[in-house]
Design a protein around this motif. Structure first.
Motif, PDB file in Angstrom:
ATOM      1  N   PHE A  83       0.788  -1.306   0.108  1.00 28.40           N
ATOM      2  CA  PHE A  83       0.076  -0.044   0.046  1.00 28.40           C
ATOM      3  C   PHE A  83       1.020   1.211  -0.070  1.00 28.40           C
ATOM      4  O   PHE A  83       0.528   2.203  -0.702  1.00 28.40           O
ATOM      5  N   PHE A  84       1.848   1.169   0.724  1.00 28.30           N
ATOM      6  CA  PHE A  84       2.584   2.406   1.017  1.00 28.30           C
ATOM      7  C   PHE A  84       3.887   2.610   0.088  1.00 28.30           C
ATOM      8  O   PHE A  84       4.486   3.436   0.041  1.00 28.30           O
ATOM      9  N   ARG A  85       3.947   1.512  -0.806  1.00 31.11           N
ATOM     10  CA  ARG A  85       5.148   1.675  -1.798  1.00 31.11           C
ATOM     11  C   ARG A  85       4.810   2.848  -2.864  1.00 31.11           C
ATOM     12  O   ARG A  85       3.862   3.173  -3.110  1.00 31.11           O
ATOM     13  N   GLY A  86       5.834   3.671  -3.132  1.00 28.62           N
ATOM     14  CA  GLY A  86       5.359   4.776  -3.967  1.00 28.62           C
ATOM     15  C   GLY A  86       5.228   6.088  -3.148  1.00 28.62           C
ATOM     16  O   GLY A  86       5.353   6.944  -3.641  1.00 28.62           O
ATOM     17  N   VAL A  87       4.977   5.813  -1.753  1.00 29.85           N
ATOM     18  CA  VAL A  87       4.841   7.071  -1.016  1.00 29.85           C
ATOM     19  C   VAL A  87       6.075   7.718  -0.389  1.00 29.85           C
ATOM     20  O   VAL A  87       7.113   6.956  -0.251  1.00 29.85           O
ATOM     21  N   ASP A  88       6.183   8.794  -0.986  1.00 25.06           N
ATOM     22  CA  ASP A  88       7.585   9.462  -0.408  1.00 25.06           C
ATOM     23  C   ASP A  88       7.551   9.819   1.090  1.00 25.06           C
ATOM     24  O   ASP A  88       6.780  10.766   1.696  1.00 25.06           O
ATOM     25  N   PRO A  89       8.272   9.073   1.778  1.00 25.52           N
ATOM     26  CA  PRO A  89       8.421   8.897   3.189  1.00 25.52           C
ATOM     27  C   PRO A  89       8.665  10.157   3.862  1.00 25.52           C
ATOM     28  O   PRO A  89       8.241  10.657   5.155  1.00 25.52           O
ATOM     29  N   THR A  90       9.645  10.921   3.257  1.00 23.18           N
ATOM     30  CA  THR A  90      10.022  12.253   3.915  1.00 23.18           C
ATOM     31  C   THR A  90       8.860  13.381   3.918  1.00 23.18           C
ATOM     32  O   THR A  90       9.017  14.352   4.534  1.00 23.18           O
ATOM     33  N   ASN A  91       7.716  13.252   3.282  1.00 26.95           N
ATOM     34  CA  ASN A  91       6.552  13.970   3.422  1.00 26.95           C
ATOM     35  C   ASN A  91       5.755  13.434   4.696  1.00 26.95           C
ATOM     36  O   ASN A  91       4.947  14.489   5.167  1.00 26.95           O
ATOM     37  N   ASP A 113       7.186  19.049  14.405  1.00 29.96           N
ATOM     38  CA  ASP A 113       6.412  18.581  13.253  1.00 29.96           C
ATOM     39  C   ASP A 113       6.897  18.935  11.952  1.00 29.96           C
ATOM     40  O   ASP A 113       6.137  18.642  10.924  1.00 29.96           O
ATOM     41  N   ASP A 114       8.108  19.571  11.710  1.00 25.19           N
ATOM     42  CA  ASP A 114       8.719  19.686  10.440  1.00 25.19           C
ATOM     43  C   ASP A 114       8.780  18.276   9.849  1.00 25.19           C
ATOM     44  O   ASP A 114       9.327  17.365  10.438  1.00 25.19           O
ATOM     45  N   SER A 115       8.563  18.014   8.495  1.00 25.94           N
ATOM     46  CA  SER A 115       8.648  16.897   7.749  1.00 25.94           C
ATOM     47  C   SER A 115      10.094  16.766   7.569  1.00 25.94           C
ATOM     48  O   SER A 115      10.892  17.687   7.526  1.00 25.94           O
ATOM     49  N   MET A 116      10.420  15.650   7.369  1.00 24.14           N
ATOM     50  CA  MET A 116      11.974  15.197   6.783  1.00 24.14           C
ATOM     51  C   MET A 116      12.475  16.003   5.704  1.00 24.14           C
ATOM     52  O   MET A 116      13.344  16.411   5.498  1.00 24.14           O
ATOM     53  N   GLN A 117      11.399  16.024   4.840  1.00 27.61           N
ATOM     54  CA  GLN A 117      11.548  17.069   3.745  1.00 27.61           C
ATOM     55  C   GLN A 117      11.896  18.391   4.035  1.00 27.61           C
ATOM     56  O   GLN A 117      12.971  19.158   3.464  1.00 27.61           O
ATOM     57  N   ASP A 118      11.379  19.109   5.085  1.00 29.33           N
ATOM     58  CA  ASP A 118      11.628  20.401   5.481  1.00 29.33           C
ATOM     59  C   ASP A 118      12.951  20.464   6.201  1.00 29.33           C
ATOM     60  O   ASP A 118      13.715  21.319   5.863  1.00 29.33           O
ATOM     61  N   ILE A 119      13.276  19.454   7.011  1.00 29.68           N
ATOM     62  CA  ILE A 119      14.577  19.532   7.670  1.00 29.68           C
ATOM     63  C   ILE A 119      15.783  19.231   6.637  1.00 29.68           C
ATOM     64  O   ILE A 119      16.938  19.317   7.242  1.00 29.68           O
ATOM     65  N   LEU A 120      15.457  18.359   5.787  1.00 29.42           N
ATOM     66  CA  LEU A 120      16.659  17.901   4.745  1.00 29.42           C
ATOM     67  C   LEU A 120      17.628  19.028   4.600  1.00 29.42           C
ATOM     68  O   LEU A 120      19.012  18.655   4.739  1.00 29.42           O
ATOM     69  N   PRO A 121      17.637  20.227   4.193  1.00 27.40           N
ATOM     70  CA  PRO A 121      18.526  21.065   3.993  1.00 27.40           C
ATOM     71  C   PRO A 121      19.408  21.357   5.016  1.00 27.40           C
ATOM     72  O   PRO A 121      20.432  21.375   5.222  1.00 27.40           O
ATOM     73  N   GLU A 122      18.833  21.624   6.055  1.00 25.53           N
ATOM     74  CA  GLU A 122      19.530  21.884   7.528  1.00 25.53           C
ATOM     75  C   GLU A 122      20.523  20.519   7.987  1.00 25.53           C
ATOM     76  O   GLU A 122      21.628  20.708   8.147  1.00 25.53           O
ATOM     77  N   VAL A 123      19.765  19.475   7.851  1.00 26.03           N
ATOM     78  CA  VAL A 123      20.782  18.276   8.206  1.00 26.03           C
ATOM     79  C   VAL A 123      21.751  18.006   7.145  1.00 26.03           C
ATOM     80  O   VAL A 123      22.935  17.684   7.693  1.00 26.03           O
ATOM     81  N   ALA A 124      21.566  18.157   5.933  1.00 23.55           N
ATOM     82  CA  ALA A 124      22.603  17.931   4.784  1.00 23.55           C
ATOM     83  C   ALA A 124      23.631  19.056   4.934  1.00 23.55           C
ATOM     84  O   ALA A 124      24.854  18.818   4.803  1.00 23.55           O
ATOM     85  N   SER A 125      23.375  20.294   5.356  1.00 22.43           N
ATOM     86  CA  SER A 125      24.408  21.207   5.466  1.00 22.43           C
ATOM     87  C   SER A 125      25.316  21.311   6.673  1.00 22.43           C
ATOM     88  O   SER A 125      26.209  22.088   6.674  1.00 22.43           O
ATOM     89  N   ARG A 126      24.863  20.627   7.805  1.00 19.03           N
ATOM     90  CA  ARG A 126      25.515  21.047   8.939  1.00 19.03           C
ATOM     91  C   ARG A 126      26.528  19.778   9.343  1.00 19.03           C
ATOM     92  O   ARG A 126      26.119  18.678   9.029  1.00 19.03           O
TER      93      ARG A 126
END
Lengths: 413, 276
Positions: free
Chosen positions: A263-271, A354-367
């Motif tokens: 069911f969940f295949r194809g869902v973008d988990p970062t959202n 409650d920020d999604s993984m998508q939201d925090i990705l730039p912060e996590v990636a750049s630090r």
């Protein structure tokens, strides 16, 4: 608070339900019962609770029994066995007049096909439940207009349903459900017949309405995106059984079986997965009352064998991040008793729970240090490391079991 | 092969009708009473009112439900009937048709509703309706006369037997055609069975029920001549009289009256159904 409690609910469609029930008890499955007796197991041992004020989505493919379950909540379909309790009252035991009263005042419903009365105006449709409840005419009109206002259709009050578009018709359906001011709103694939754009619009509207009046909503859907968008919790059904109940994040991160996984295949988990779901309190924290000392922080870091520490105040509010390297440099400069804030890493931002993984990705990636996570009051909750972030992605994609992850986290700590 | 044993059904039927006539005449008189009152009331009422008023009322009804065209057609037809010298007979026929249709509705619509709600009742009712529609009228004319004696009332009764099935069938059909989701929605909002029937099912089935009404009226008119055979008055009697005396002109005049009144009633009831 438990608003609706469903206990061991079964529905057998066919002439001799008790015979099929016996076969279920003996361990026969849906297919073999259908083969041998011709009877259909609509719902097979469903148990779940719905909390007051939440949107509870029951999701499954067609034929999974989700529409049957929702109709057993208000007994449009009589359960074969099992109980439905609403506010502790047993709905399955109600006599006809009690049931009518219950439907009039406690539970209303919105239908996939809108099910508006074609011979009544929009206003009369919205007032339908009130009319059945014998609310007097003036009051009825007032409340129905109010409900139409909530869905933005007050100017169409005197039109007939066939003059309205599909989306507008379903707004009338929603207004009809809201006008009686029910405790519980049942929505049976309420938005499935609408265009994708209108559907999203209606979902947003429902969420907006829900912010104003916290109603208990049981929402039936076959659309995963919809379930993830509006559901506080989701129950997933397959072949009449409830296979999993949980928040979207829980189910996404830890699917109960292959069916749910598919069911969940194809869902973008970062959202779907938020910082709060993957936050771990695995780094040392330094609590400072006024200024804090470099020496104390240095000792803490060297004893914990971590490169970073997170500085919080007595109320656990996040102040900043320090590195062992930075503290070392500050100490070498000889400022032994200078405040800890001197050694704070510049531009260290926190992210919200409650920020999604998508939201925090730039912060996590750049630090180079794990990103601190705080709640609305800026209270420190832990960190999300690159490692953890990537592993979450990996796991949701590769179906890695949660256990090994937990084990590792514990070892890390 | 059947020379030896034949079921004496004819004798049984004759005997039971005789038995009913001799022992239960009062029951049939009681059945007769409301029909007689309605029929006589309508007949004397329609004949007492000045023709101009009746023509005006029919014209207004036709205009309201359809338009000016049907109103003109109705006025012309009725004036023509009057000019043929058939006015009084037409009013009697109208009274008979209206009273039989009234009783068809009173019995037929509830039966149709019951049939829509219960498949079993529908199964029982259907062959009875088939029999009512297909049994030649001549078969039941004699028992009706024996039980109710000759006259307009007997004519109305024979008409009811023949004309009731369409409205029952179409009420049944109309209610069954109401979308089940609408019934479900009404129930979900706490409607009782009676409220579902009155607020949802009947209003939505109304166009179909009115189509049934139209059919019932047409069939009632087609019974006018047959009813005249057992002494009913109205437009049927000049036709029968013409037939018996080979007075073709008289028969045609009566027949023309029936056709015209049928067309007026048909167009008006059809536009009623469409309007809904």
């Amino acid at each position: 608070m438990d608003k609706i409690v469903v206990e061991n609910l079964f529905k057998i469609f066919g002439p001799q339900p008790s015979k099929a029930m016996e076969m279920i008890k003996k361990g026969h499955d849906k297919e073999s019962i259908h083969e041998k007796t011709g009877m259909t197991v609509g719902v097979n041992d469903a148990s779940f609770t719905v909390q007051a004020g939440e949107i509870f989505v029951i999701m499954g493919l067609s034929g999974s029994g989700k529409s049957t379950i929702v109709r057993m909540l208000n007994r449009l379909i009589e359960p074969t066995t099992g109980r439905v309790l609403v506010d502790g009252k047993n709905v399955t035991d109600m006599k006809p007049d009690e049931l009518v009263d219950f439907r009039l005042h406690t539970m209303s419903m919105v239908f996939q096909s809108f099910a508006l009365m074609p011979h009544m105006t929009v206003l009369e449709n919205a007032a339908f439940g009130l009319e059945l409840a014998n609310v007097d005419k003036a009051k009825r009109k007032e409340r129905a207009l109010l409900a139409l206002e909530q869905v933005g259709l007050e100017s169409w009050a005197n039109s007939y349903p066939n003059e309205l578009s599909g989306g507008m018709q379903q707004r009338v359906g929603l207004a009809r459900g809201l006008a009686v001011d029910p405790d519980v709103l049942l929505m049976d694939e309420a938005f499935s017949a609408l265009d994708p754009l209108i559907r999203t619009e209606m979902q947003d509207e429902l969420i907006k309405l829900q912010e104003k009046h916290k109603r208990t909503i049981v929402f039936i859907s076959h659309d995963l995106d919809e379930a993830l968008r509006i559901g506080d919790r989701i129950a997933i059904m397959e072949g009449g059984r409830i296979v999993q109940v949980g928040t979207p994040e829980e189910i996404l991160q830890n699917p109960a079986d292959d069916y749910v996984r598919a069911f969940f295949r194809g869902v973008d988990p970062t959202n779907v997965i938020s910082a709060g779901d993957i936050v771990r309190d695995t780094y040392p924290t330094v609590i400072i009352t006024k200024t804090g000392s470099l020496r104390a922080a240095h000792e803490l870091l060297s004893s914990s064998d971590r490169d970073y520490a997170y500085v919080i105040d007595a109320q656990r509010r996040f102040l900043g991040v320090v590195s062992s390297e930075g503290i070392q440099q500050a100490l070498e400069k000889g400022a032994k008793d200078s405040p800890l804030s001197q050694a704070f890493i510049k531009d260290a931002h926190s992210v919200q729970l409650d920020d999604s993984m998508q939201d925090i990705l730039p912060e996590v990636a750049s630090r180079y240090f794990p990103v601190p996570v705080v709640n609305e009051e800026n209270v420190y909750k832990g960190v999300v490391s690159k490692n953890r972030f990537l592993r979450t992605l990996h796991r949701t994609e590769q179906d890695r079991a949660e256990e090994s992850e937990e084990l590792e986290a514990r070892q890390e700590a | 092969m059947f020379e030896e044993g034949v079921i004496p059904l004819d004798i049984w039927v004759s005997q039971s009708v005789d038995w009913l006539v001799n022992n239960h005449r009062d029951v049939f008189q009681a059945i007769k009473w409301p029909i007689e009152q309605t029929l006589n009331g309508l007949d004397s009422g329609l004949n007492a009112v000045h023709p101009i008023i009746i023509i005006a009322v029919v014209a207004v009804v036709a205009w309201r439900f359809s338009g000016i065209g049907l109103a003109i057609f109705s006025v012309v037809s009725m004036v023509f009937i009057g000019l043929l010298g058939m006015w009084v007979d037409t009013m009697t026929t109208l009274a008979m048709v209206l009273s039989s249709v009234l009783f068809c509705c009173l019995a037929g619509i509830p039966l149709g509703i019951l049939a829509a709600r219960s498949d079993r009742f529908d199964k029982i009712l259907r062959p009875i309706l088939d029999a009512m529609q297909t049994t030649p009228a001549f078969v039941y004319l004699v028992p009706i006369v024996m039980l109710f004696s000759v006259g307009n009332v007997a004519g109305v009764l024979a008409t009811i037997v023949f004309a009731m099935p369409p409205i029952t069938r179409l009420t049944n059909l109309g209610i069954r055609q109401v979308h089940p989701e609408l019934v479900e929605a009404a129930q979900a909002f706490g409607a009782t069975e009676w409220q579902v029937l009155v607020r949802v099912q009947v209003p939505l089935a109304l166009p179909t029920i009115l189509a049934g009404l139209n059919q019932t009226i047409m069939m009632a008119l087609s019974m006018v001549v047959i009813a005249a055979l057992i002494g009913a008055g109205g437009l049927g009697s000049p036709v029968i009289l013409g037939l018996n005396t080979l007075d073709i002109g008289l028969a045609v005049v009566g027949g023309l009256g029936i056709v015209l009144i049928a067309m007026v009633l048909d167009r008006i009831t059809q536009s009623m159904a469409q309007k809904k």
